[in-house]
Design a protein around this motif. Structure first.
Motif, PDB file in Angstrom:
ATOM      1  N   ASP A 191       0.861  -1.183   0.000  1.00  0.00           N
ATOM      2  CA  ASP A 191       0.000   0.000   0.000  1.00  0.00           C
ATOM      3  C   ASP A 191       0.896   1.231   0.000  1.00  0.00           C
ATOM      4  N   GLY A 192       0.379   2.342  -0.493  1.00  0.00           N
ATOM      5  CA  GLY A 192       1.147   3.582  -0.382  1.00  0.00           C
ATOM      6  C   GLY A 192       0.749   4.593  -1.431  1.00  0.00           C
ATOM      7  N   MET A 193       1.691   5.522  -1.649  1.00  0.00           N
ATOM      8  CA  MET A 193       1.494   6.594  -2.624  1.00  0.00           C
ATOM      9  C   MET A 193       2.316   6.218  -3.855  1.00  0.00           C
ATOM     10  N   LYS A 252      -3.086   0.285  -3.496  1.00  0.00           N
ATOM     11  CA  LYS A 252      -3.157  -0.782  -2.499  1.00  0.00           C
ATOM     12  C   LYS A 252      -2.452  -2.023  -3.043  1.00  0.00           C
ATOM     13  N   ALA A 253      -1.952  -2.851  -2.142  1.00  0.00           N
ATOM     14  CA  ALA A 253      -1.358  -4.122  -2.558  1.00  0.00           C
ATOM     15  C   ALA A 253      -2.380  -4.879  -3.396  1.00  0.00           C
ATOM     16  N   GLY A 254      -1.943  -5.387  -4.555  1.00  0.00           N
ATOM     17  CA  GLY A 254      -2.834  -6.124  -5.451  1.00  0.00           C
ATOM     18  C   GLY A 254      -3.386  -5.288  -6.582  1.00  0.00           C
ATOM     19  N   HIS A 284      -2.018   2.605 -13.261  1.00  0.00           N
ATOM     20  CA  HIS A 284      -2.904   2.912 -12.139  1.00  0.00           C
ATOM     21  C   HIS A 284      -3.160   4.415 -12.145  1.00  0.00           C
ATOM     22  N   PHE A 285      -4.400   4.810 -11.899  1.00  0.00           N
ATOM     23  CA  PHE A 285      -4.716   6.232 -12.023  1.00  0.00           C
ATOM     24  C   PHE A 285      -4.661   7.030 -10.712  1.00  0.00           C
ATOM     25  N   PRO A 286      -5.346   6.609  -9.649  1.00  0.00           N
ATOM     26  CA  PRO A 286      -5.329   7.455  -8.437  1.00  0.00           C
ATOM     27  C   PRO A 286      -3.942   7.523  -7.802  1.00  0.00           C
ATOM     28  N   GLY A 287      -3.712   8.534  -7.011  1.00  0.00           N
ATOM     29  CA  GLY A 287      -2.406   8.746  -6.389  1.00  0.00           C
ATOM     30  C   GLY A 287      -2.077   7.764  -5.287  1.00  0.00           C
TER      31      GLY A 287
END
Ligand code: CA
Length: 334
Positions: A267-269, A320-322, A314-317
């Motif tokens: 998970d992260g930014m 999540k894992a997966g 991936h679009f959002p900033g």
């Protein structure tokens, strides 16, 4: 297999009648705010005599807009005088999801593209899938389903068909992709083909064509123009609409293996290190995932498992894992 129970969906259009009909697929759905109520899925049938039938859909996922924009427009403008055969238009296939602006249905969390062949006695989403499976797909010669990336993915604009065991059917689909004339044309593989509308249509021997035309939960002027022009091109190519295909240059892409896909393991930014359409060497860093709970932690790197071009991200900033972080494709000759 579906039981032989009839679909609960009642169309308000007659698929065998000439002219333009704007109506609904009415699906009974009794609920707190509407006893004996229904879901009213918009449908348009434009028919002019015998000939091939095209089945066009958008809103299979409810947060993708190029398809609905192009198809509501086509339903408004297509003159039956210019048609030979039938065009069936369902601009927002998972209508409850489309109304909510979400990928899946707010009623049952159903992902339309994992619900085929559906069930006449299932959830709302399964009932819609069953209607397409048993009532609409059998009528069609060519099936076109618009997609974009939705809220969580963004794509370079491409039209696509699948590599198929039936090479004659595959060639017909790739010919329709070429006619669409998107900037990119994709020979696509699926990581999870079970339950897809695509698979249902292809198993019935139908020519099936799809798109990924952008994403981010919105549309762009360029991608909507591509959608509007492309669908008319496909109908012209199929001989259903009069006029010549307006061909333009397209770059063919191939997804040779599962190495195309990269998934986040933390998970992260997310920090994108490559932009859409840019070339990538094997082992290059595609993205970095930064921990945000404390300072002083090195980011996790997502590296390319092959060389190619960045076709989706991936679009959002936040990630999540997966989550699907990046998709690579390889430029090939058409
Ligand atoms: Ca989609």
């Amino acid at each position: 297999m579906s039981s032989l129970r009839p679909s609960p969906i009642a169309p308000t259009v007659d698929f065998d009648k000439d002219g333009v009909q704007h109506g609904f697929l009415r699906l009974p759905y009794s609920r707190d705010d509407s006893a004996w109520g229904s879901v009213m899925i918009p449908i348009c049938v434009i028919r002019n005599g015998k000939g091939s039938t095209a089945l066009l859909s958008g809103g299979n996922h409810g947060d993708e807009y190029e398809g609905p924009l192009a198809l509501y427009d086509l339903a408004r403008r297509l003159d039956p005088q210019d048609v030979s055969g039938t065009v069936i238009i369902v601009p927002a296939m998972n209508y409850p999801a489309f109304r909510a602006g979400t990928r899946t249905s707010p009623i049952d969390k159903g992902n339309m593209n994992r619900s085929f062949p559906g069930r006449p006695d299932g959830t709302v989403t399964e009932k819609i899938a069953d209607y397409f499976q048993r009532e609409l797909l059998p009528r069609a010669d060519i099936v076109f389903d618009f997609h974009s990336g939705g809220k969580t993915l963004d794509f370079v604009p491409f039209c696509a068909a699948h590599t198929l065991p039936d090479k004659a059917l595959e060639q017909k689909a790739f010919d329709a992709v070429a006619a669409f004339s998107a900037p990119f044309s994709m020979r696509m593989i699926e990581i999870d083909a079970v339950g897809m509308y695509d698979t249902a249509a292809e198993e019935m021997g139908k020519v099936f064509v799809s798109t990924e035309l952008g994403g981010g939960g919105t549309s762009r002027a360029q991608t909507v123009r591509i959608a509007r022009r492309g669908i008319l091109n496909v109908l012209r190519h199929a001989g259903i609409v009069e006029g010549a295909v307006e061909k333009s240059k397209t770059q063919w892409l191939d997804m040779p293996s599962g190495d195309c896909f990269s998934f986040a393991e933390d998970d992260g930014m997310i920090e994108t290190m490559v932009d859409l359409g840019e070339p990538v060497e094997e082992d290059a860093v595609l993205a970095r995932i930064h921990s945000t709970g404390r300072t002083g932690i090195a980011p996790q790197e997502i590296r390319a498992k092959m060389s190619g071009m960045l076709a989706a991200r991936h679009f959002p900033g936040l990630v999540k894992a997966g989550d699907c972080a990046a998709v690579l494709a390889v430029e090939v000759e058409g």
